[in-house]
Write a protein that holds these residues in place. Sequence first.
Motif, PDB file in Angstrom:
ATOM      1  N   HIS A 144       0.832  -1.210   0.000  1.00 55.04           N
ATOM      2  CA  HIS A 144       0.000   0.000   0.000  1.00 55.04           C
ATOM      3  C   HIS A 144       0.858   1.248   0.000  1.00 55.04           C
ATOM      4  CE1 HIS A 144      -3.699  -2.236   1.775  1.00 55.04           C
ATOM      5  NE2 HIS A 144      -3.606  -2.354   0.474  1.00 55.04           N
ATOM      6  N   GLY A 169       0.072  -2.072  -6.095  1.00 57.91           N
ATOM      7  CA  GLY A 169      -0.033  -2.870  -4.877  1.00 57.91           C
ATOM      8  C   GLY A 169       0.022  -4.358  -5.180  1.00 57.91           C
ATOM      9  N   GLY A 219       0.423  -7.419  -2.871  1.00 59.73           N
ATOM     10  CA  GLY A 219      -0.897  -7.330  -2.264  1.00 59.73           C
ATOM     11  C   GLY A 219      -1.748  -8.485  -2.774  1.00 59.73           C
ATOM     12  N   ASP A 263      -8.011  -4.382  -1.275  1.00 63.06           N
ATOM     13  CA  ASP A 263      -7.089  -3.432  -1.890  1.00 63.06           C
ATOM     14  C   ASP A 263      -7.817  -2.468  -2.815  1.00 63.06           C
ATOM     15  OD1 ASP A 263      -5.065  -4.516  -0.499  1.00 63.06           O
ATOM     16  OD2 ASP A 263      -4.162  -5.625  -2.167  1.00 63.06           O
ATOM     17  N   VAL A 281      -9.253   0.171  -0.652  1.00 69.54           N
ATOM     18  CA  VAL A 281      -8.207   1.113  -0.236  1.00 69.54           C
ATOM     19  C   VAL A 281      -7.854   2.031  -1.394  1.00 69.54           C
ATOM     20  CG1 VAL A 281      -5.830   1.325   0.572  1.00 69.54           C
ATOM     21  CG2 VAL A 281      -7.269  -0.500   1.453  1.00 69.54           C
TER      22      VAL A 281
END
Lengths: 505, 187
Positions: A393, B144, B149, B155, B158
């Motif tokens: 992230h 990501g 990820g 995700d 996000v």
Amino acid sequence: MDTFSLLGDGFAQALTPLNLLLLLVGAVLGTAVGVLPGLGSAMAVALLLPVTFGLDPTGAFIMFAGVYYGGLFGDSTAGILLNTPGNSSAIAASIEGHRMALAGRAPQALATAAIGAFTGGLIATTLMVFLAPRLVDWAALFGPAEYFALAVFAFAATATIVADSPVKGCVSLAIGLSLALVGVDPTSGATRFTLDQTQLFDGIAIVVITVGLLALGEVLHVAARGRRGAVTAPAVVGRPWLSRADVRLAWPAWLRGTGFGVPFGVIPVGGSEMPTFLAYSAERRLDRRRARPRFGRGAIQGVAGPEAAGSATAGSAMGALLALGLPTSATAAIMLAGFQQYGMQPGPLLFERNADLVWTLLASLFLGIVVLLILNLPFAPLWAKLLLIPRHHLYAGITVCCGLGVYATGASTFDLVLVLAIGLLGLLMRRHGLPLAPVLIGVILGPLAETELRRALAVSENDVMALFDSGITRALYGLLLAGLVLAVVTRLRARARRRAAEPVG
Amino acid sequence: MSGTVEQDAGGLGGEPPEPAPPGGAEAAASRGDWAVVALLLALGAFLAHGTATMDVPENSGSPGPRFVPVIVTVLTFVLAALMAAQVARATAGAGVRAPERSAHGEETDWRAVGVVVASFLAFTALLSPLGWLLSAALLFWGTGYALGGRRPLFDAGVALSVSAAFQLAFSAGLGLALPAGVLEGAF
């Protein structure tokens, strides 16, 4: 005193609620970017440059002041906690800092770093305020040949003396100089190396180059390394108060570090790596004389000295930038781009034409370091929480920031493609150990060097000796030569010592 | 600039210590550095071609716009030669130094790099038609994913929040417009 009244006016300008808010926002954002692993204060300024475009010049520079020092306060945090310094200038402070963290003294290490950055920044900024007008007088003696000599000095110093492989340093410099050549030649109007792309006529924007090289290049580098290097932050518990014994050890180191840092801000050798390591080894040598040396077990002086040195360098680098128009580090180079964005050229004339802005900026640098000390000393553990953001992230966010930063400067898709290309160049350079600082110095000072060189030669009707005609140029070239000789001698001696120490095979 | 730092600047007397970067005391060339030589040769060729074919305006004085490009071109070729010599020497001494340098030439996760590059290109292409919110979310999600990820839905959430936060901060806070794209009018 003239300086006092000018500075007083500067404070009056800076101390409006809106400006204080901008300063605070800049300080918070700068610290945040500085704390993130792999990104230092240069990146903080580069990524946040576009954020200031909506502001008037005064507001923008006040915010910059916060970002500029904010990155410095933040960049040792990741180094101390994770042993992944955000910036090459934070490496020296991370060595003992990380050992302190491993010994359970992370809050003290962070506090020492914050106070060190404060001390160095405060003293350097104070000196700069009083010396900048002198520097301006001095700069008036500079003609084309002198400016060219300064640029050559900066090129040679970053590429050979500071870089650890002179050939690789020069390779980076050549890349930077080439990037700087793209666009319309301001002297003759000839278009150069543009591949007939109209978007390239203005050259490659410095923001595109710094964001691509430093931020996107880092993201690609992290991606290329795959899963390795994943780290978790140790918990920062306890109160960040320093004991009396800590302070007694740390305060002379803060001052000594500042002493190392200040002169290096004025010499263009590509930032604060050199002074931070000088401060580190000085503290280490002093420590050896003790009955029980503390280095190796988390010595507080090993954090205090380098951190103050780095911050002091940044402070006096700002003075050199404002008074001489000479960027001495990557961060200063991006600040220069910021000035140029508003049609201002730092240098002697800036103090005449934009005096109010200069003094407001100087005043906000003072306010910035105070705000940052308040933000960083009690809240250091809070900043460390940033390191708990999952790695994917974190870097995804940095990539989005890159896209945003570049798009916001020019609203051009062409620049986005360009920044990706430069990011890939940054990946290649990282993988082959090519230093990044000479590229930036080449890009920033390349056009200045070219203009001044051609101006000097045009005046002297192509007599090359005109470049060495004045005392200032001779002194600069002499200093450069001495530096090169010293670097060669040091390198040879280090190599000899390594040979002696290493068993054969 | 990450990685462990092993620095021993201790016994250096009064000299400036080598600002040792992570990755070894001596950053001489290694075998993989042929890529750098190739880069320099390509750069030199490009500069030489550009300098030779440059349209020089008639009234440009002396030294003209070609003066500095010629210097940089020559510098580039000289450096290519020096670099090639260093790499050749490193290759010759590879028997001795190979284990030390192998950490430098570690395997590269080109797939991850490719995904980041592709996401960035997609972001560039889709920014105007799709708008900031969706294209930036895509860029976030793609990067990501490349970096490991593995919770696609979470995700994506996000990613959308991050890009929305940027859009809000920029348009509401700073008054700068980011392209709205297909969501134009949805706000």
